[in-house]
Design a protein around this motif. Structure first.
Motif, PDB file in Angstrom:
ATOM      1  N   GLY A 178       0.792  -1.233   0.000  1.00 41.41           N
ATOM      2  CA  GLY A 178       0.000   0.000   0.000  1.00 41.41           C
ATOM      3  C   GLY A 178       0.822   1.280   0.000  1.00 41.41           C
ATOM      4  N   THR A 179       2.147   1.160  -0.040  1.00 37.68           N
ATOM      5  CA  THR A 179       2.999   2.362  -0.091  1.00 37.68           C
ATOM      6  C   THR A 179       3.662   2.451  -1.465  1.00 37.68           C
ATOM      7  N   GLY A 180       3.769   3.660  -1.987  1.00 36.81           N
ATOM      8  CA  GLY A 180       4.431   3.853  -3.275  1.00 36.81           C
ATOM      9  C   GLY A 180       5.947   3.843  -3.093  1.00 36.81           C
ATOM     10  N   VAL A 181       6.636   3.173  -3.996  1.00 28.51           N
ATOM     11  CA  VAL A 181       8.099   3.084  -3.907  1.00 28.51           C
ATOM     12  C   VAL A 181       8.698   3.486  -5.262  1.00 28.51           C
ATOM     13  N   ILE A 182       9.696   4.349  -5.209  1.00 26.41           N
ATOM     14  CA  ILE A 182      10.412   4.738  -6.439  1.00 26.41           C
ATOM     15  C   ILE A 182      11.859   4.303  -6.286  1.00 26.41           C
ATOM     16  N   ARG A 183      12.371   3.629  -7.318  1.00 26.33           N
ATOM     17  CA  ARG A 183      13.791   3.267  -7.327  1.00 26.33           C
ATOM     18  C   ARG A 183      14.498   4.153  -8.344  1.00 26.33           C
ATOM     19  N   PHE A 184      15.677   4.629  -7.944  1.00 24.08           N
ATOM     20  CA  PHE A 184      16.412   5.573  -8.789  1.00 24.08           C
ATOM     21  C   PHE A 184      17.647   4.924  -9.413  1.00 24.08           C
ATOM     22  N   ALA A 185      18.085   5.530 -10.497  1.00 18.36           N
ATOM     23  CA  ALA A 185      19.260   5.008 -11.204  1.00 18.36           C
ATOM     24  C   ALA A 185      20.502   5.040 -10.321  1.00 18.36           C
ATOM     25  N   ALA A 326      -4.576   4.523 -13.571  1.00 19.85           N
ATOM     26  CA  ALA A 326      -4.434   4.260 -12.129  1.00 19.85           C
ATOM     27  C   ALA A 326      -3.935   2.834 -11.972  1.00 19.85           C
ATOM     28  N   TYR A 327      -2.935   2.662 -11.118  1.00 22.96           N
ATOM     29  CA  TYR A 327      -2.449   1.317 -10.831  1.00 22.96           C
ATOM     30  C   TYR A 327      -3.018   0.868  -9.492  1.00 22.96           C
ATOM     31  N   GLY A 328      -3.605  -0.309  -9.478  1.00 17.68           N
ATOM     32  CA  GLY A 328      -4.146  -0.877  -8.244  1.00 17.68           C
ATOM     33  C   GLY A 328      -5.200   0.033  -7.657  1.00 17.68           C
ATOM     34  N   ALA A 329      -5.103   0.246  -6.342  1.00 20.78           N
ATOM     35  CA  ALA A 329      -6.120   1.045  -5.646  1.00 20.78           C
ATOM     36  C   ALA A 329      -5.855   2.541  -5.787  1.00 20.78           C
ATOM     37  N   GLY A 330      -4.866   2.913  -6.587  1.00 20.65           N
ATOM     38  CA  GLY A 330      -4.623   4.336  -6.817  1.00 20.65           C
ATOM     39  C   GLY A 330      -3.470   4.894  -6.008  1.00 20.65           C
ATOM     40  N   THR A 331      -2.546   4.013  -5.586  1.00 20.34           N
ATOM     41  CA  THR A 331      -1.328   4.519  -4.939  1.00 20.34           C
ATOM     42  C   THR A 331      -0.446   5.180  -5.998  1.00 20.34           C
ATOM     43  N   VAL A 332      -0.458   4.602  -7.204  1.00 19.95           N
ATOM     44  CA  VAL A 332       0.345   5.144  -8.304  1.00 19.95           C
ATOM     45  C   VAL A 332      -0.589   5.601  -9.428  1.00 19.95           C
ATOM     46  N   PRO A 373     -10.107   7.476 -16.207  1.00 24.73           N
ATOM     47  CA  PRO A 373      -8.764   6.911 -16.353  1.00 24.73           C
ATOM     48  C   PRO A 373      -8.794   5.406 -16.566  1.00 24.73           C
ATOM     49  N   ARG A 374      -7.757   4.903 -17.180  1.00 20.16           N
ATOM     50  CA  ARG A 374      -7.662   3.453 -17.362  1.00 20.16           C
ATOM     51  C   ARG A 374      -7.254   2.820 -16.028  1.00 20.16           C
ATOM     52  N   GLN A 375      -7.914   1.737 -15.702  1.00 19.01           N
ATOM     53  CA  GLN A 375      -7.600   1.039 -14.442  1.00 19.01           C
ATOM     54  C   GLN A 375      -6.698  -0.152 -14.737  1.00 19.01           C
ATOM     55  N   LEU A 376      -5.555  -0.202 -14.073  1.00 17.01           N
ATOM     56  CA  LEU A 376      -4.609  -1.298 -14.297  1.00 17.01           C
ATOM     57  C   LEU A 376      -4.311  -2.002 -12.985  1.00 17.01           C
ATOM     58  N   ALA A 377      -3.783  -3.213 -13.102  1.00 18.42           N
ATOM     59  CA  ALA A 377      -3.416  -3.954 -11.886  1.00 18.42           C
ATOM     60  C   ALA A 377      -2.272  -3.236 -11.187  1.00 18.42           C
ATOM     61  N   ALA A 378      -2.183  -3.417  -9.879  1.00 14.94           N
ATOM     62  CA  ALA A 378      -1.098  -2.781  -9.121  1.00 14.94           C
ATOM     63  C   ALA A 378       0.253  -3.292  -9.627  1.00 14.94           C
ATOM     64  N   VAL A 379       1.253  -2.396  -9.611  1.00 18.29           N
ATOM     65  CA  VAL A 379       2.601  -2.849  -9.977  1.00 18.29           C
ATOM     66  C   VAL A 379       3.366  -3.120  -8.688  1.00 18.29           C
TER      67      VAL A 379
END
Ligand SMILES: Cc1cc2nc3c(=O)[nH]c(=O)nc-3n(C[C@H](O)[C@H](O)[C@H](O)COP(=O)(O)OP(=O)(O)OC[C@H]3O[C@@H](n4cnc5c(N)ncnc54)[C@H](O)[C@@H]3O)c2cc1C
Length: 382
Positions: A178-185, A326-332, A373-379
């Protein structure tokens, strides 16, 4: 709530602005692979046209009619002048001009129909198609886009609840518990309650396959033109569209108190491509545009073409415009495609994205792909 926006083009900057203006948002982080604003952003160009008329598309025209006021509001908020209401003139047949004028007026735009005689009298320097009439929109103009981005970034930088992170390239965005995570280069990570991805034409690289494979990349060439000195100025002109035998050529005028040259292009100089390579205009495209405008502008001088550049944008393959997902429940949330017209819509699009990110009832834009918006599965993590 902590929100991270990935991408500092016009959509990312304005979305961050809208988020920080929303009650309950404690922190807004804006990250970009380059400086903020980045010179390579599609938005970071000299001029962008704001106008309501989308020929034959009343719903889009109605939606676009709000863009003029939207940009005036952004100017007021950030306290800098960058929107010049030069007006916009679209050439078309007299019958179409009456019909389009009715649509514009119903949408609340201020506009007039001009007869072929009006065009010849008011705009003698432009060679309109034979028998052509026109529609002149007064509630339209051009944004000095590079100035606007700088002003918006400066405004954000002055907000205590905003942190700007230039030179941080995201390589993955996902949701973990349920938390958004970003990975950087650079190997770092950042978490947020909500993540908005607004990476313009780079979206395909960052977003999961389902969206990425449904986008078409376009490359458009544009000439920069400084009308030869000693001739009457072109700065009293509106943006002009619908020129040439295919009605697909357009130019943006010079703007008072700005050194921005006129910008000249045509749909025939826009093509689908596989990848973003360089931004150097191929010789044949440059020559094509010179040939086109030699026929359209009085006294056109190829030596006064002071430059040219290519820009890129992604469009949703089926509907040909922008795309919000929107991915999943809208975290992303991802503004996965910007299309060739999102600059003008940016104030409305940003409000709608920010509303969704903070969980507020989204303000409608009138753009179907944003309002539904298009609804997609959570990543999740790979
Ligand atoms: C030639 C041309 C003319 C146009 N004319 C008009 C017009 O007149 N009117 C109009 O309304 N629209 C116009 N458009 C469309 C408009 O410019 C775009 O829709 C709009 O600028 C897109 O803004 P954006 O914020 O989505 O993307 P961008 O402005 O491209 O911003 C994306 C940002 O994301 C950053 N980024 C990318 N990948 C990453 C990553 N992995 N990690 C971190 N950051 C990343 C980039 O550095 C960039 O700063 C035109 C487009 C082109 C190409």
């Amino acid at each position: 709530m902590r929100i991270t926006v990935v991408g500092g083009g016009v959509i990312g900057l304005l979305t961050a602005i809208e988020c920080v203006r929303t009650a309950g948002v404690e922190q807004v982080d804006l990250v970009d692979a380059g400086p903020i604003p980045s010179p390579s952003a599609t938005s970071n160009d000299r001029l962008r046209v704001v106008r309501a008329l989308h020929r034959g598309e009343p719903a889009l025209t109605t939606a676009a009619a709000a863009s003029h006021d939207g940009w005036l509001d952004v100017e007021r908020l950030v306290g800098t002048r960058f929107y010049h209401p030069t007006g916009a003139l679209t050439a078309m047949s007299p019958e179409n001009a009456s019909a389009e004028l009715a649509v514009l007026t119903a949408a609340g735009a201020k506009a007039w129909a001009l007869s072929p005689l009006d065009l010849a009298k008011w705009y003698p320097k432009v060679h309109f198609p034979e028998g052509s009439a026109g529609v002149l929109e007064a509630t339209a103009g051009v944004v000095l886009a590079d100035h606007a981005l700088v002003a918006m970034a400066r405004w954000l930088g002055a907000q205590p609840r905003v942190r700007l992170h230039p030179h941080r390239q995201a390589v993955a965005v996902c949701e973990v518990d349920g938390t958004g995570v970003i990975r950087f280069a650079d190997g770092g990570t950042q978490t947020a309650d909500k993540i908005v991805v607004a990476t313009g034409p780079w979206s395909r690289e960052l977003l999961a396959g389902e969206v990425g494979s449904d986008l078409t990349l376009y490359r458009q060439s544009v000439l920069s033109y400084r009308p030869p000195t000693g001739r009457r100025s072109w700065s009293d002109m509106p943006a002009v569209l619908g020129l040439g035998p295919d009605a697909d050529a357009w130019f943006m005028p010079t703007v008072p108190l700005s050194d921005a040259p006129m910008r000249l292009s045509a749909a025939s100089a826009c093509r689908p491509v596989e990848a973003m390579t360089d931004r150097v205009t191929p010789d044949q495209c440059r020559q094509h545009l010179i040939d086109v405008f030699s026929q359209l502008l009085q006294g056109f001088d190829p030596a006064a073409v002071v430059g040219s550049t290519d820009g890129f944008y992604l469009s949703e393959r089926t509907r040909g415009g922008p795309l919000l997902a929107a991915y999943g429940a809208g975290t992303v949330w991802a503004f996965a495609a910007c299309g060739g017209m999102s600059f003008k819509f940016a104030p409305q699009i940003a409000k709608a994205i920010a509303d969704r990110a903070v969980g507020a009832s989204p303000r409608p834009t009138g753009l179907d792909s944003i309002d539904r918006p298009r609804q997609l599965a959570a990543v999740g993590e790979e």
